[in-house]
Design a protein around this motif. Structure first.
Motif, mmCIF file in Angstrom:
data_model
loop_
_atom_site.group_PDB
_atom_site.id
_atom_site.type_symbol
_atom_site.label_atom_id
_atom_site.label_comp_id
_atom_site.label_asym_id
_atom_site.label_seq_id
_atom_site.Cartn_x
_atom_site.Cartn_y
_atom_site.Cartn_z
ATOM 1 N N LYS A 309 0.812 -1.218 0.000
ATOM 2 C CA LYS A 309 0.000 0.000 0.000
ATOM 3 C C LYS A 309 0.849 1.274 0.000
ATOM 4 O O LYS A 309 0.414 2.309 -0.494
ATOM 5 C CB LYS A 309 -0.911 0.025 1.230
ATOM 6 N N TYR A 310 2.030 1.202 0.592
ATOM 7 C CA TYR A 310 2.881 2.380 0.758
ATOM 8 C C TYR A 310 4.301 2.041 0.324
ATOM 9 O O TYR A 310 4.770 0.920 0.527
ATOM 10 C CB TYR A 310 2.932 2.831 2.224
ATOM 11 N N VAL A 311 4.988 3.018 -0.241
ATOM 12 C CA VAL A 311 6.421 2.888 -0.478
ATOM 13 C C VAL A 311 7.137 3.565 0.683
ATOM 14 O O VAL A 311 6.745 4.653 1.128
ATOM 15 C CB VAL A 311 6.831 3.519 -1.814
ATOM 16 N N SER A 312 8.167 2.916 1.199
ATOM 17 C CA SER A 312 8.860 3.419 2.379
ATOM 18 C C SER A 312 10.365 3.295 2.195
ATOM 19 O O SER A 312 10.847 2.337 1.582
ATOM 20 C CB SER A 312 8.417 2.630 3.618
ATOM 21 N N LEU A 313 11.098 4.278 2.722
ATOM 22 C CA LEU A 313 12.554 4.200 2.777
ATOM 23 C C LEU A 313 12.960 3.786 4.184
ATOM 24 O O LEU A 313 12.616 4.465 5.157
ATOM 25 C CB LEU A 313 13.199 5.548 2.452
ATOM 26 N N LYS A 314 13.662 2.674 4.299
ATOM 27 C CA LYS A 314 14.235 2.262 5.584
ATOM 28 C C LYS A 314 15.655 2.809 5.643
ATOM 29 O O LYS A 314 16.512 2.429 4.846
ATOM 30 C CB LYS A 314 14.225 0.741 5.733
ATOM 31 N N ILE A 315 15.902 3.714 6.583
ATOM 32 C CA ILE A 315 17.173 4.438 6.662
ATOM 33 C C ILE A 315 17.905 4.001 7.919
ATOM 34 O O ILE A 315 17.345 4.041 9.022
ATOM 35 C CB ILE A 315 16.937 5.956 6.684
ATOM 36 N N THR A 316 19.156 3.607 7.764
ATOM 37 C CA THR A 316 19.951 3.127 8.895
ATOM 38 C C THR A 316 21.298 3.835 8.903
ATOM 39 O O THR A 316 22.046 3.770 7.918
ATOM 40 C CB THR A 316 20.166 1.607 8.811
ATOM 41 N N ALA A 317 21.596 4.510 10.006
ATOM 42 C CA ALA A 317 22.895 5.159 10.170
ATOM 43 C C ALA A 317 23.868 4.183 10.817
ATOM 44 O O ALA A 317 23.475 3.344 11.631
ATOM 45 C CB ALA A 317 22.755 6.411 11.029
#
Length: 421
Positions: A309-317
Motif C-alpha cells: 500500500k505504501y512505499v517506504s525508505l528504511k534508513i539506517t545510520a
C-alpha cells in the motif's frame, strides 16, 4: 553591601511570589512572552533560583525564557506552564527551543505533567526525550493522555555539562487538528516546497523531530533525517498510500549526506500500513551513501501485490549524528507506453498517466468498440466506435487509479493499462 543583599533577596522573593498569584486554570496557551517584564510571571514557573536558572531575556527585541544550568550537571530543572483545564487527550503542545550557545548542545528536555507546579515527584514523562541541537528549533509533543491528576505541563531540562543554556519561546497548547483524510494517490511529485511542517500531507515517519524534520532554511525545502545517537537502528520515511503499486511504476528521489561521515544505508520497500514496520518488504538493492554531492536514485519497479500500500525508505545510520537531505520524490509510470499488447494491435495510448478528461487509443486497424474496465474486472464504460483507427475515451469522471482498456478491431482484440490521476 547589606543593602545590596537585601535588595537581591527582595527581588527573588517578589519573583517567587508570582507563583502564589491568583491562578485559574486555562484551556489554551499561546505564549511568546512579549508581554512579560520578568520571569516567572503570569502563573508560569521555573524551578531553581529565579532570575538565575530561569530568566526573561531580550533576544534581538524578542522576549524568550532563558534556562541556564550554571554549575549543575545531570540535575533536572523544571519549566512549568499555568494550570490547564484541557489535559483531555485531545490537545498537544508545541514550543521552540534553541541553544543559547554552542555549549548547550546535548541538553535533554522531556515533556511531561505535574499534579502541582512544584511537586516534581509527580512528574510523568510523555513522548520521547528531546536532545537540543543546533539545527532544530520547533518541537511538537505527543498528545498527552487524559488524566484527572495531570494539572500542568512541565519541561524537565537536564544539562550534561556546566554553563549550558537554552532559549524557550512560542509555547502553544491547543486542540489537536482533526486527522487529515488520506486517500490513495496514483502518482507523486513532491519537492516539499509547499510544506510548513513535517510530517504533513499524508507523509509519515517512524519517529518525529529531531529524527525527521522540514529543513526550510533555504528556498528549496527538503526533509532532513538526523540519526542523533542511534546507530544501526532503522528509521522509516513513508509516502502517502498509493493506488498504483502495479509493477508498472517506479520511485525516484534525491539524497545528499550531511554531518558525520560514514555509511548511511537506504532500502526501498513497501508497507501494508504506514505504521506497520513489521510488514516492510524490501525491493531492489540497498543504497549505501557515503559522502559526495546530492545524487538522484531510481528504484527498481515494485511488483504488483494487493498487500503493498505504501512505499517506504528504511534508513539506517552506522554512526551517531549522521544526517541526510531527502528531496524530489517522484512516483510515476516506468518509461514506456503502458501497453501490454501481445497482438500488436494498439499502437498508442496517450496521455498515460492521464489527468485530463480524455484518453486516446490508436490502433493499426479499424476499431469497432472500446471498453474500460476497473482492475477488478467491472465494466466502467463502453464506446461503440464509428469507423476509424482512433478512439477518444472520456475519463474525466473516473476516480484516480489503474484501469484497463480493451479494443475490439477488425483484426481481433487487445488490452492496455492506463492510470487516471
Amino acid at each position: 553591601m547589606k543593602k545590596a543583599l537585601l535588595s537581591g533577596l527582595i527581588a527573588i522573593a517578589a519573583a517567587s511570589g508570582n507563583l502564589h498569584a491568583q491562578c485559574t486554570p486555562v484551556a489554551t496557551l499561546d505564549q511568546n512572552f512579549e508581554n512579560f517584564t520578568e520571569f516567572p510571571d503570569s502563573c508560569w514557573y521555573g524551578s531553581g533560583t529565579p532570575g538565575v536558572n530561569f530568566s526573561l531575556l531580550d533576544d534581538n527585541s524578542n522576549n524568550v525564557v532563558r534556562f541556564y544550568g550554571m554549575f549543575s550537571v545531570n540535575t533536572p530543572f523544571y519549566l512549568v506552564t499555568p494550570e490547564l483545564s484541557t489535559i483531555d487527550g485531545n490537545h498537544y503542545m508545541t514550543f521552540d527551543a534553541v541553544p543559547n550557545s554552542g555549549l548547550a548542545l546535548g541538553v535533554k528536555v522531556e515533556v511531561g505533567t505535574l499534579d502541582a507546579p512544584t511537586n516534581y515527584a509527580s512528574f510523568v514523562a510523555h513522548g520521547p526525550e528531546i536532545i537540543i541541537n543546533d539545527t532544530v528549533s520547533s518541537y511538537r509533543s505527543i498528545n498527552i493522555p487524559a488524566n484527572s491528576s495531570y494539572k500542568h505541563i512541565a519541561f524537565r531540562i537536564t544539562t550534561i555539562s556546566q554553563h549550558q543554556a537554552v532559549k524557550f519561546d512560542n509555547f502553544k497548547w491547543e486542540l489537536d487538528p482533526p486527522p487529515v483524510q488520506c486517500n490513495p494517490v496514483s502518482a507523486i511529485n513532491q519537492s516539499f516546497d509547499n510544506f510548513t511542517a513535517f510530517p504533513d500531507s499524508c507523509w509519515t515517519t517512524s519517529a518525529g523531530t529531531p529524527n525527521f524534520y522540514l529543513n526550510d532554511t533555504a528556498a528549496d525545502k527538503d526533509i532532513t533525517f538526523y540519526s542523533m545517537s542511534s546507530v544501526n537502528t532503522p528509521f522509516y520515511l513513508t509516502t502517502p498510500e498509493l493506488s498504483t503499486i502495479d509493477g508498472e511504476h517506479h520511485l525516484k528521489f534525491k539524497a545528499a549526506p550531511l554531518g558525520v561521515p560514514g555509511d548511511i544505508k537506504i532500502q526501498v520497500g513497501t508497507l501494508a500500513a504506514n505504521d506497520d514496520y513489521s510488514s516492510f518488504t524490501a525491493h531492489g538493492n540497498e543504497i549505501v551513501i557515503n559522502g559526495g554531492a546530492e545524487q538522484e536514485y531510481t528504484s527498481i519497479k515494485i511488483p504488483a501485490n494487493s498487500n503493498f500500500k505504501y512505499v517506504s525508505l528504511k534508513i539506517t545510520a552506522t554512526a551517531a549524528h549522521q544526517a541526510l537531505l531527502l528531496d524530489d520524490f517522484v512516483w510515476e509510470a516506468a518509461p514506456g507506453t503502458g501497453i501490454s499488447d501481445a497482438n500488436n494491435i494498439i499502437a498508442r495510448l496517450y496521455p498515460n498517466p492521464v489527468s485530463g478528461d480524455v484518453i486516446t487509443v490508436e490502433a493499426g486497424t479499424n476499431i469497432r468498440t472500446a471498453t474500460i474496465y476497473s482492475v477488478t474486472g467491472k465494466v466502467v464504460r463502453t464506446i461503440d466506435q464509428q469507423p476509424g483507427a482512433t478512439v477518444t475515451l472520456p475519463v474525466g469522471d473516473l476516480t484516480a487509479g489503474m484501469y484497463i482498456v480493451q479494443v475490439i478491431t477488425d483484426n481481433g482484440s487487445s488490452t492496455a493499462k492506463f492510470t487516471k490521476q
